[in-house]
Design a protein around this motif. Sequence first.
Motif, PDB file in Angstrom:
ATOM      1  N   GLY A 179     -38.669  24.994 -21.255  1.00  0.00           N
ATOM      2  CA  GLY A 179     -39.407  24.348 -22.330  1.00  0.00           C
ATOM      3  C   GLY A 179     -39.926  25.301 -23.387  1.00  0.00           C
ATOM      4  N   LYS A 180     -39.222  26.387 -23.605  1.00  0.00           N
ATOM      5  CA  LYS A 180     -39.648  27.366 -24.611  1.00  0.00           C
ATOM      6  C   LYS A 180     -39.596  26.749 -26.006  1.00  0.00           C
ATOM      7  N   ASP A 181     -40.277  27.405 -26.930  1.00  0.00           N
ATOM      8  CA  ASP A 181     -40.374  26.934 -28.309  1.00  0.00           C
ATOM      9  C   ASP A 181     -38.998  26.868 -28.962  1.00  0.00           C
ATOM     10  N   LEU A 194     -26.081  33.409 -23.408  1.00  0.00           N
ATOM     11  CA  LEU A 194     -26.082  31.941 -23.441  1.00  0.00           C
ATOM     12  C   LEU A 194     -26.760  31.347 -22.212  1.00  0.00           C
ATOM     13  N   ARG A 195     -26.601  31.990 -21.077  1.00  0.00           N
ATOM     14  CA  ARG A 195     -27.327  31.526 -19.881  1.00  0.00           C
ATOM     15  C   ARG A 195     -28.832  31.677 -20.076  1.00  0.00           C
ATOM     16  N   GLY A 196     -29.217  32.751 -20.759  1.00  0.00           N
ATOM     17  CA  GLY A 196     -30.624  32.957 -21.064  1.00  0.00           C
ATOM     18  C   GLY A 196     -31.162  31.867 -21.974  1.00  0.00           C
ATOM     19  N   VAL A 197     -30.362  31.419 -22.924  1.00  0.00           N
ATOM     20  CA  VAL A 197     -30.776  30.329 -23.815  1.00  0.00           C
ATOM     21  C   VAL A 197     -30.977  29.057 -23.005  1.00  0.00           C
ATOM     22  N   LEU A 198     -30.049  28.775 -22.116  1.00  0.00           N
ATOM     23  CA  LEU A 198     -30.177  27.582 -21.277  1.00  0.00           C
ATOM     24  C   LEU A 198     -31.440  27.660 -20.418  1.00  0.00           C
ATOM     25  N   ARG A 199     -31.724  28.829 -19.878  1.00  0.00           N
ATOM     26  CA  ARG A 199     -32.930  29.018 -19.072  1.00  0.00           C
ATOM     27  C   ARG A 199     -34.177  28.772 -19.918  1.00  0.00           C
TER      28      ARG A 199
END
Length: 85
Positions: free
Chosen positions: A28-30, A18-23
């Motif tokens: 600004g990833k797709d 989940l931290r990776g998703v926030l990062r």
Amino acid sequence: MEYSNKEKNRIKRLEGQLRGVLRMMEEGKDCKDIITQLSASRSAIDRSIGVLVSSNLVECVRAEQNQEDQEEAINEAVQLLVKSR
């Protein structure tokens, strides 16, 4: 209840995911990539719920002395699984 290191590590991996998703969001990833990762996180949460309920079900049922209480403990566990879906 006591939880095994394996169960705790599963949650720690989820936290990292989940931290990776926030990062990814901050970078600004797709959107498609973020949704893919969120979907994977949701699946991991579902599996974690299943693992926790099943690993603790036997312990909970054994703690109950009579048949009626055992059946109630099993029904409660099933409801937890249903609620998680």
